[in-house]
Write a protein that holds these residues in place. Structure first.
Motif, PDB file in Angstrom:
ATOM      1  N   GLU A 175       8.451   4.682   4.965  1.00 38.93           N
ATOM      2  CA  GLU A 175       9.003   3.937   6.097  1.00 38.93           C
ATOM      3  C   GLU A 175       9.809   2.737   5.613  1.00 38.93           C
ATOM      4  O   GLU A 175      10.869   2.423   6.137  1.00 38.93           O
ATOM      5  N   ASP A 176       9.256   2.078   4.601  1.00 37.95           N
ATOM      6  CA  ASP A 176       9.953   0.911   4.052  1.00 37.95           C
ATOM      7  C   ASP A 176      11.304   1.318   3.467  1.00 37.95           C
ATOM      8  O   ASP A 176      12.328   0.684   3.706  1.00 37.95           O
TER       9      ASP A 176
ATOM     10  N   ARG B 149      -1.556   7.725   2.801  1.00 35.33           N
ATOM     11  CA  ARG B 149      -1.361   6.519   3.582  1.00 35.33           C
ATOM     12  C   ARG B 149      -0.291   5.632   2.942  1.00 35.33           C
ATOM     13  O   ARG B 149       0.640   5.182   3.600  1.00 35.33           O
ATOM     14  N   ASN B 150      -0.439   5.432   1.636  1.00 36.29           N
ATOM     15  CA  ASN B 150       0.519   4.574   0.950  1.00 36.29           C
ATOM     16  C   ASN B 150       1.917   5.158   0.989  1.00 36.29           C
ATOM     17  O   ASN B 150       2.893   4.435   1.195  1.00 36.29           O
TER      18      ASN B 150
ATOM     19  N   ILE C 161      14.502   1.808   5.466  1.00 31.33           N
ATOM     20  CA  ILE C 161      15.351   0.661   5.784  1.00 31.33           C
ATOM     21  C   ILE C 161      16.255   0.312   4.602  1.00 31.33           C
ATOM     22  O   ILE C 161      17.417   0.001   4.767  1.00 31.33           O
TER      23      ILE C 161
ATOM     24  N   ALA D  27     -10.662  12.183  -0.199  1.00 30.06           N
ATOM     25  CA  ALA D  27     -10.528  10.808   0.280  1.00 30.06           C
ATOM     26  C   ALA D  27      -9.441  10.081  -0.506  1.00 30.06           C
ATOM     27  O   ALA D  27      -8.643   9.335   0.056  1.00 30.06           O
ATOM     28  N   ASP D  28      -9.399  10.348  -1.811  1.00 25.64           N
ATOM     29  CA  ASP D  28      -8.404   9.691  -2.645  1.00 25.64           C
ATOM     30  C   ASP D  28      -7.000  10.129  -2.237  1.00 25.64           C
ATOM     31  O   ASP D  28      -6.083   9.303  -2.135  1.00 25.64           O
TER      32      ASP D  28
ATOM     33  N   VAL E 219       3.283   7.221   3.127  1.00 25.82           N
ATOM     34  CA  VAL E 219       3.916   7.158   4.446  1.00 25.82           C
ATOM     35  C   VAL E 219       4.497   5.771   4.676  1.00 25.82           C
ATOM     36  O   VAL E 219       5.646   5.616   5.095  1.00 25.82           O
ATOM     37  N   VAL E 220       3.706   4.771   4.336  1.00 24.30           N
ATOM     38  CA  VAL E 220       4.176   3.399   4.556  1.00 24.30           C
ATOM     39  C   VAL E 220       5.379   3.103   3.656  1.00 24.30           C
ATOM     40  O   VAL E 220       6.393   2.560   4.105  1.00 24.30           O
TER      41      VAL E 220
END
Lengths: 455, 711
Positions: B622-623, B615-616, B626, B608-609, B618-619
């Protein structure tokens, strides 16, 4: 005075910083004093403690990379995940929502202050922080830099030893969870501790559930909370369980839990609040207002309940009654842009025109958030329309768009006003923009159709 | 008599469907919805009855974006069982029950809410509902029953992975498991046990105390009570079975079977004769029955693993149907007559030859006939000269009573050969009038051996076939042997029966070189040796009724007690058991299980960790796309690392899980056997006690229960 006594007194008076300082001094002299160590730990924890029940963000739409929600296309009325398109029924009491789906109620709740779904956040590159990270973010906001390294070296902590120590384990756990934001170690401690007390302490189960939620293991958390409730029915436990069901988008189960809880704690305000919010989200305003009324009977100073009843009356075409509730709020000392805005609207519709503009004036003075400011200007445009001053209305709407350039209803209304002035093409352009900003809004679509049929 | 029946509707779901995970439920109480599990861990609900989009109307489901008739449910882990039944008391709508490897979710589709979500430590293999709306979950070594609130109300240990469950009327439950048994339980009592040659994959309760079964080697068949009516074997294996009256017969429904090669066939329940056949383009995933066209009668719906759906409906009992039966019967009788005439002719030839025998000079040999008084004799022994042969076995010796030889022998028996038959044909030089065949029996069950021997002369072209059927006793793999040291483990119980009768039981169920007789007045003792592992078994009956079985093998003790109880028709038997090795083993297993569970918790957290980290990342990546491409690369590199460690973690988890399953299985196996050294209500009671002890993780209590049957 005995420094230990002083530290304790400071802790009780919530002067945590000073308390920590004194504790540090004592610890320098007697590094093995467990009482002081514990007190310092608690002071540090308390300083950054967050009540996550009140700060919890609504996670329903945050289904990026994980899918705790079972049904993807549930029946209407059984899910909170209603896209605004479904919400188009124009029955009495249905309220307008903002572009993020938040009902404009004048009451800010933990769950309504969200900023779009996870994917939306991705697109706007606002950056999403994961569950465990968010807990840290809440916590770290207040952390001061510590002079000589961290207070406790978490990696050196002998968790299995402390887990058996009933006097220290809870403080250490809270310190790990809130101050360090170290969910994994906190959870390990909780697991060991709950084993040490032979699963007899419900408190540990709830803490485990907190950790599970932070790690996004919702189902495990559900099991823990259910088991805790079996041991000790407690209002907080019930509310956590309700939150879990809201999170996996099963509002009817949540409602059932509320009702079970109300059987054990009849007329409990916090549970009734949850129930009222749930029914409101499920688009059952009558039922919701019934619960809010019950809340007000129990607690006549409940701002949320009073505001919601007021809003219900307003959208039920009883602005005079609404005005009474909002004035009660004002008398209770609430002082916000939203409240003045609502008061202004109520005054407008109950024909007390003398107060209308004064209220809006106050609202504008108090509105710092551009979104709120936009809403106030949008409402002011209605005042202008009611007064028959189309150019003032256009002015208001333009100001609204200055504050929030994606305000779809404003674009729509602007279009209608321009169409009235004969500027059909401009109107059309505005309608297309409105539709682009909020495709689910029915008015621009309808208006566009009308325009098309005319020509 | 194949009849051509065309599908009344076909459609494509457009998803890959898991075989066997197809069900149908009336989630709103009236409209049936086809429900299937897909290979992407989702459950798909197909609802053709939705009214045109009208969101004001409450009670209608939202159309999904891509396919307007499908709704999906996210399950997040591999679906292992799927069923829809009306579980809530006084509510007619069906509730969907979804089983995954570790959990069971009972979900109200109509209201989008869980009735309950429960962790099943024993896993979920199959699910059914019976015995008064109880949800029965077959796990890796037990069957659990839950009520609609999720309370654990029923428990039986099975001993191996449950493969299928089916309910019969009057609270009867049929359970099949991977140890090849079909067990019929009534309430919590084991009523009967049927042995098959392979793991049974499917069961289907039928009216009149019949049930159909399919075996993973491709056999399907029907039992009535405990006797088999018929069975057929095929190269493919059956995936799904359903009883449905496709042909509109007056005699009742037929058995519809869906096979792994896509074939669908329809057979009569009583004889297994094929009445209708059709094929799907890919393997069948499931067959269900519902009123799917809202026309008031039930259709047969077949689903293939590629998402193809075909619907058939009951054909009218056509007039030519009865005609067909008549013709069929005439054809059948004619062929029978033909066969009888042939046989008669043979006999006549033989008689003619035998009557002329005095005058003929030619020997029997040339003519291909044998003396009419030729008999085949059969003797079954346990081979005694254990030192000479490599492995101890049961010996079947057959011989003729004259100079004829045995050319070959074909043996048919279930479960002792790799296939179902075994052929022995000695080299031409070694042909003789006698032959012994070694048999290795893996289990202690009574076995019928059907033996066909080809008898003739060495140069004969034609041979005569002799058929013999012999039943081997239950405990064939044991032989009498004097021992001085009794095993340390024993079962003791009290039976009130004459020693003569017990003597008879021993003679019937063991292969003894000579029948034992009552030599002593006050006790009867028999010591034996197992041919499989050379362990010692001592059985002793006292005149007082005290009986003791000494053996280190608890499984053998259980079998003996059950067999004896069955023979003496004992309804309930209480016994004391002492198996120190098994107890020690159980202690270790319980310890291991709790260790594994602890580790599992930690591994889950790890995963889970890592999910949170991913999740972090990937985001963040994406940031950075740019703003900062080098940072983005860094992010993806890290993402790759986390992903790899996630896969490692998963492998460890899988290992841990399978170990846990094995341990659980062993524990349940011991409990089941221990319960079977008792009979009737004592056995049921003991299982109940065991369940409580396991729930509270009370190891000492559990061992005490094993010893005495009481907590």
């Amino acid at each position: 005075m005995d420094p230990m006594y002083l530290a304790l007194s400071l802790f009780r008076r919530r002067q945590y910083d000073k308390c920590v300082e004194i504790c540090s001094e004592i610890l320098e002299k007697q590094p093995l004093d467990q009482a002081v160590w514990c007190l310092k730990m608690r002071a540090l924890t308390q300083r950054v403690y967050v009540d996550e029940l009140e700060s919890e963000e609504n996670e329903i739409e945050d289904d990026f990379l994980d899918s705790n929600v079972v049904a993807t296309a549930p029946r209407p009325g059984t899910s909170l995940k209603t896209p605004s398109s479904v919400n188009t029924n124009k029955s009495l009491g249905a309220r307008p929502r903002t572009s993020t789906g938040r009902p404009i109620s004048g009451v800010v709740r933990p769950s309504t202050s969200r900023c779009g779904s996870g994917l939306e956040r991705l697109r706007t590159s606002r950056g999403s922080t994961g569950q465990s990270a968010r807990a840290i973010r809440l916590g770290t906001a207040a952390i001061l830099s510590q002079k000589d390294g961290p207070f406790i070296q978490v990696s050196r902590l002998n968790l299995s030893k402390y887990a058996k120590n009933k006097l220290l384990n809870k403080s250490i756990f809270e310190y790990l969870l809130y101050h360090e934001g170290d969910v994994r170690n906190a959870m390990e401690l909780a697991v060991l501790a709950t084993q040490a007390c032979e699963f007899k302490d419900w408190w540990w189960k709830i803490q485990l559930a907190k950790c599970y939620i932070a790690l996004n293991l919702v189902r495990e958390a559900e099991q823990q909370i259910r088991s805790a409730i079996k041991q000790t029915p407690h209002i907080e436990n019930y509310i956590r369980l309700i939150r879990i069901y809201i999170r996996i988008d099963q509002p009817l189960t949540a409602t059932e839990v509320c009702k079970q809880a109300l059987e054990i704690f009849p007329n409990d305000v916090s549970i009734m609040t949850e129930l009222a919010r749930l029914t409101e989200e499920l688009n059952e305003p009558q039922a919701s207002v019934k619960y809010y009324r019950n809340i007000v009977i129990q607690d006549a100073m409940n701002t949320e309940a009073i505001a919601c009843i007021g809003m219900y009356h307003f959208y039920n075409n009883q602005p005079e009654l609404a005005l009474r509730y909002y004035r009660r709020l004002l008398a209770m000392g609430a002082h916000s842009a939203e409240l003045y805005n609502n008061l202004g609207l109520c005054c407008l519709y109950s024909q007390q025109l003398d107060l209308t503009l004064a209220c809006f004036q106050r609202a504008l003075d108090l509105a710092t958030d551009p979104l709120v400011k936009a809403d106030v200007w949008y409402n002011l445009s209605y005042v202008a329309i009611a007064a028959g001053d189309v150019s003032l209305a256009i002015q208001c709407l333009n100001l609204c768009l200055c504050a929030d350039s994606s305000h779809a209803p404003a674009f729509n209304n602007l279009a209608v006003l321009h169409h009235k002035n004969g500027k059909t093409h401009l109107a059309k352009a505005y309608l297309v923009t409105a539709k682009g900003h909020q495709p689910a809004l029915p008015e621009p679509v309808f208006n566009l159709n009308v325009l098309q049929n005319d020509h | 008599m194949d009849k051509h029946i065309r599908p009344v509707f076909t459609l494509e779901l457009g998803y890959k469907i898991l075989a066997g995970l197809v069900t149908i439920g009336k989630y709103d109480g009236t409209h049936p919805c086809l429900t299937v599990a897909t290979s992407t861990d989702k459950v798909l609900i197909h609802n053709p009855h939705r009214k045109v989009n009208n969101s004001n109307q409450v009670g209608k489901v939202i159309w999904s974006e891509s396919n307007r008739e499908l709704a999906t449910l996210n399950i997040n882990s591999m679906v292992t069982a799927l069923a829809a039944y009306a579980v809530l008391p006084n509510v007619s709508r069906d509730i969907l029950i979804i089983g995954t490897a570790t959990n069971i979710l009972v979900y109200d589709v109509h209201d989008n809410r869980d009735l309950f979500f429960k962790e099943c430590e024993d896993g979920v293999r199959c699910v059914t509902v019976g015995n008064g709306q109880m949800i029965l979950v077959g796990g890796n070594s037990s069957v659990h029953g839950y009520d609609h609130l999720g309370n654990d109300v029923f428990w039986i240990a099975v001993g191996d992975c449950v493969t299928s469950l089916s309910c019969l009327p009057d609270q009867k439950l049929i359970v099949s498991s991977e140890d090849f048994y079909i067990r019929i339980f009534k309430g919590g009592d084991l009523e009967s046990e049927l042995n098959e040659t392979e793991a049974v994959s499917n069961l289907l309760g039928l009216p009149n105390e019949k049930f159909a079964y399919s075996v993973s080697n491709g056999t399907i068949g029907v039992y009535e009570k405990t006797s088999r009516l018929w069975r057929v074997k095929s190269k493919n294996f059956a995936i799904s079975m359903l009883s449905y009256d496709l042909l509109g017969r007056t005699t009742g429904p037929q058995l519809i079977t869906g096979w792994s090669n896509g074939k669908i066939d329809c057979r009569t329940l009583t004889t297994g004769e094929v009445l209708f056949k059709d094929t799907m383009n890919s393997s069948v995933a499931g067959i269900v029955e519902a009123d799917y066209r809202s026309c008031g009668k039930c259709d047969l719906i077949c689903v293939s693993i590629d998402g193809e759906v075909k619907g058939y409906t009951k054909t009218k009992a056509a007039a030519e149907g009865s005609n067909g039966i008549e013709q069929d019967t005439i054809k059948h009788l004619l062929s029978q007559k033909q066969a009888l005439l042939m046989e008669l002719k043979h006999y006549e030839n033989n008689v003619k030859f035998n009557s002329n025998i005095m005058n003929e000079t030619e020997s029997y040999e040339a003519r291909g006939v044998i003396p009419s008084n030729t008999r085949l004799q059969i003797v079954v022994t346990t081979n005694s000269d254990i030192e000479t042969t490599s492995e101890a076995h049961v010996e079947v010796y057959i011989c003729t009573n004259n100079s004829t030889i045995i050319k070959a022998v074909i043996l048919f028996a279930e479960g002792i050969f790799k296939g179902e038959s075994h052929v022995v044909h000695p080299e031409t030089s070694k042909l003789a009038s006698g032959m012994s065949i070694p048999l290795y029996l893996p289990k202690d069950v009574p076995i019928d051996i059907h033996l066909k021997a080809l008898i003739g002369y060495p140069n004969s072209v034609q041979f005569h076939v002799f058929e013999i059927t012999k039943q081997l006793p239950t405990f064939s793999m044991y032989r009498a042997k004097q021992v001085h040291v009794k095993p340390t483990s024993w079962v003791e119980f009290q039976i009130n029966e004459r020693l003569q009768r017990l003597c008879m039981w021993l003679n019937q169920n063991f292969i003894l070189s000579e029948d034992i007789e009552l030599t002593s007045e006050d006790h009867l003792e028999l010591s034996l040796e197992c041919l499989r592992d050379k362990t010692v078994l001592v059985i002793r009956f006292d005149i007082s009724g005290k009986s003791v079985i000494f053996t280190d093998n608890i499984f053998l003790a259980a079998d003996l007690v059950q067999c004896l109880a069955n023979y003496l028709k004992i309804e309930g038997l209480e016994s004391k058991a002492n198996f120190p090795k098994e107890e020690e083993n159980l202690k270790l297993l319980m310890q291991k299980l709790s260790d594994i569970q602890e580790a599992r918790l930690k591994l889950d957290t790890d995963v889970a960790d890592k999910f949170g980290q991913i999740r972090n990342l990937v985001v963040a990546a994406e940031d950075f796309r740019i703003n900062d491409l080098t940072e983005m690369l860094e992010c993806y590199r890290e993402l790759d690392n986390v992903n790899k460690s996630l896969i490692n973690g998963f492998n460890i988890k899988a290992q841990n899980y399978s170990e846990g399953i094995e341990t659980m299985k062993s524990i349940n196996n011991i409990i089941q056997k221990a319960s079977r050294v008792r009979v009737g209500e004592f056995s049921t009671k003991m299982i109940g006690h065991c369940r409580n002890a396991i729930k509270n993780n009370n190891i000492d209590g559990l061992i005490k229960i094993l010893r005495t049957g009481e907590p």
